[in-house]
Write an enzyme that holds these catalytic residues in place. Structure first.
Site, mmCIF file in Angstrom:
data_model
loop_
_atom_site.group_PDB
_atom_site.id
_atom_site.type_symbol
_atom_site.label_atom_id
_atom_site.label_comp_id
_atom_site.label_asym_id
_atom_site.label_seq_id
_atom_site.Cartn_x
_atom_site.Cartn_y
_atom_site.Cartn_z
ATOM 1 N N CYS A 89 0.866 -1.185 0.000
ATOM 2 C CA CYS A 89 0.000 0.000 0.000
ATOM 3 C C CYS A 89 0.900 1.231 0.000
ATOM 4 O O CYS A 89 1.770 1.366 0.858
ATOM 5 C CB CYS A 89 -0.918 0.014 1.221
ATOM 6 S SG CYS A 89 -1.928 1.519 1.345
ATOM 7 N N CYS A 115 -0.129 6.280 1.675
ATOM 8 C CA CYS A 115 0.617 7.264 2.465
ATOM 9 C C CYS A 115 1.976 7.471 1.797
ATOM 10 O O CYS A 115 3.015 6.982 2.262
ATOM 11 C CB CYS A 115 0.780 6.786 3.904
ATOM 12 S SG CYS A 115 -0.765 6.649 4.806
ATOM 13 N N CYS A 170 -4.145 -1.097 9.495
ATOM 14 C CA CYS A 170 -3.635 0.203 9.046
ATOM 15 C C CYS A 170 -3.451 1.147 10.228
ATOM 16 O O CYS A 170 -4.382 1.392 11.005
ATOM 17 C CB CYS A 170 -4.598 0.803 8.026
ATOM 18 S SG CYS A 170 -4.184 2.476 7.524
ATOM 19 N N TYR A 224 -21.212 26.576 1.715
ATOM 20 C CA TYR A 224 -20.757 25.174 1.726
ATOM 21 C C TYR A 224 -20.628 24.721 3.184
ATOM 22 O O TYR A 224 -19.615 24.164 3.595
ATOM 23 C CB TYR A 224 -19.401 25.000 1.019
ATOM 24 C CG TYR A 224 -19.298 25.587 -0.360
ATOM 25 C CD1 TYR A 224 -19.688 24.863 -1.487
ATOM 26 C CD2 TYR A 224 -18.786 26.869 -0.556
ATOM 27 C CE1 TYR A 224 -19.568 25.401 -2.757
ATOM 28 C CE2 TYR A 224 -18.671 27.409 -1.821
ATOM 29 C CZ TYR A 224 -19.060 26.672 -2.924
ATOM 30 O OH TYR A 224 -18.941 27.211 -4.177
ATOM 31 N N GLU A 251 -25.946 25.011 2.127
ATOM 32 C CA GLU A 251 -25.344 23.736 1.721
ATOM 33 C C GLU A 251 -26.324 23.018 0.789
ATOM 34 O O GLU A 251 -27.532 23.040 1.014
ATOM 35 C CB GLU A 251 -25.061 22.882 2.959
ATOM 36 C CG GLU A 251 -24.777 21.416 2.713
ATOM 37 C CD GLU A 251 -23.529 21.184 1.888
ATOM 38 O OE1 GLU A 251 -23.568 20.328 0.994
ATOM 39 O OE2 GLU A 251 -22.513 21.869 2.139
ATOM 40 N N CYS A 297 -8.993 23.109 0.690
ATOM 41 C CA CYS A 297 -8.225 21.867 0.662
ATOM 42 C C CYS A 297 -7.359 21.794 -0.588
ATOM 43 O O CYS A 297 -6.731 20.766 -0.843
ATOM 44 C CB CYS A 297 -9.151 20.656 0.748
ATOM 45 S SG CYS A 297 -10.337 20.529 -0.603
#
Length: 406
Positions: free
Chosen positions: A29, A32, A105, A257, A285, A361
């Site tokens: 994996c 990350c 994980c 939002y 929203e 973000c």
């Protein structure tokens, strides 16, 4: 996919406070991607990149980055179901769509990590086939698990058909006995063969919303509601936004939002001594479910008399209200990765609103939106390490209308 499963490795551990992931070391994996970089260096690099992206807007002050631990932080697991009937894997699918089991994980909060093997056993007992992406057959697609600080869980099963729904629904009592902390259980139907994590139809089996007991505000999350995946850093972000709002002291505030109302309710909650701020707050929203959750939280918090939550497109509602002559003293925006876009940027640029708090973000789209709003200057900025071991981050900026701007 028959017979092509990747079984668990030894659990993730920490060495000197740093996550050591055996899935990463075995190249099973790579989600990350930055795991080989010390966490403090990751944060420094993110800040440097964010400063570079926003250099044209030269924030007057960069506050120290907000961060948390590099392990046991993720409050939501999106687990792809692989393997075969009776021996499922829960984790991701590799490049050939074979299941890679990630039940240990290390970034998941312990309450989620502890329940993944129980969910695997439950799915094994159903006899349902994991969905085979290549063959386009099978039932089980995903399991989503969300954890509240209290330890309560929301468990969602994503299946292909009504048959899968009925099999899981028939075993609800068994699931509740195995996972008593699951206060919300649902089945989501995703019949189409497409790259999506869920479909539009959600069938509730237990409860309706997960109670997120946070520092200043209790929020209610329904199955398809959004909340940041890092509770500790999300709390720091809400605290920062509320502090800026308190400093601005607007009589009228819009939260565009708004999701389930986090920023709006945090800003309505007042200071730590419980005094309510003398302001009127409107949250907008597009999700009806999120708005209903925000209204419920407002009632429980005792601020429903000073808050208004509207289900609608943030751009359209803001344009209409600004066009009708309404003008709040401050606006919070917290858009998806695409940013607020040209229409809303233009509406805000010409609005005359004194302050904007922008939580992003994606610094790249934030920079584009700021380019379209030259009447505003960035007075403060702060990076929030919401997603350790990845290049992703959250950045919040406080904007003030420039003196003399029309």
């Amino acid at each position: 996919m028959a017979g092509m499963t990747t079984l668990p490795l030894a659990p993730a551990t920490t060495v000197d406070g740093r996550l050591v992931c055996h899935y990463f070391e075995a190249d099973r994996c790579r989600s990350c991607a930055l795991l080989g970089t010390p966490h403090d260096e990751q944060i420094t690099d993110k800040e440097a990149w964010c400063r570079e992206v926003l250099a044209a807007h030269a924030p007057a002050a960069w506050l120290p980055a907000a961060s948390g631990p590099d392990h046991d932080f993720r409050n939501r697991a999106k687990l792809a179901v692989g393997g075969v009937a009776g021996a499922v894997t829960l984790g991701i699918l590799d490049g050939d769509f074979h299941g890679v089991d990630l039940r240990d994980c290390g970034i998941q909060v312990p309450t989620i990590r502890a329940v993944i093997p129980v969910l695997a056993d439950f799915l094994d007992a159903t006899g349902l086939d994991p969905y085979d992406v290549s063959a386009r057959r099978g039932e089980l697609k995903f399991v989503h698990v969300t954890a509240a600080p209290s330890g309560e869980l929301m468990v969602r099963f994503v299946v292909r058909s009504q048959f899968g729904l009925e099999v899981i629904a028939s075993r609800t009592a068994t699931l509740r006995a195995a996972i008593p902390q699951a206060s919300v259980v649902s089945v989501n139907l995703l019949p189409e063969h497409k790259a999506a994590l869920e479909g539009s139809r959600e069938v509730m089996l237990v409860g309706e919303s997960l109670w997120m007991n946070l520092e200043r505000v209790d929020l209610h999350l329904r199955p398809q509601s959004f909340f940041q995946t890092n509770t500790g850093v999300a709390t720091a972000l809400c605290d920062q936004v509320a502090d800026w709002v308190d400093e601005i002291a607007p009589a009228a505030l819009w939260d565009l939002y708004c999701g389930v109302g986090g920023f709006a309710l945090w800003s309505a909650a007042g200071s730590d001594d419980g005094r309510l701020a003398p302001r009127r707050i409107t949250g907008i929203e597009i999700s009806d479910q999120a708005i209903e959750s925000a209204k419920l939280s407002a009632v429980e918090l005792g601020v429903d008399d000073i808050t208004e939550f509207i289900a609608g497109d943030a751009t359209e509602v803001a344009e209409a209200r600004l066009g009708a002559g309404e003008r709040p003293d401050a606006i919070i925006v917290n858009p998806p990765r695409r940013g607020i876009g040209s229409r809303l940027s233009t509406a805000l640029e010409t609005s005359g609103v004194e302050h904007i708090v922008y939580s992003s973000c994606n610094p790249l789209t934030l920079a584009k939106d700021l380019d379209r709003m030259p009447s505003y200057e960035v007075t403060r900025a702060r990076v929030f390490d919401m997603f350790p071991h990845t290049k992703h981050l959250e950045v919040a900026v406080l904007l003030r209308r420039r003196a003399g701007a029309v």
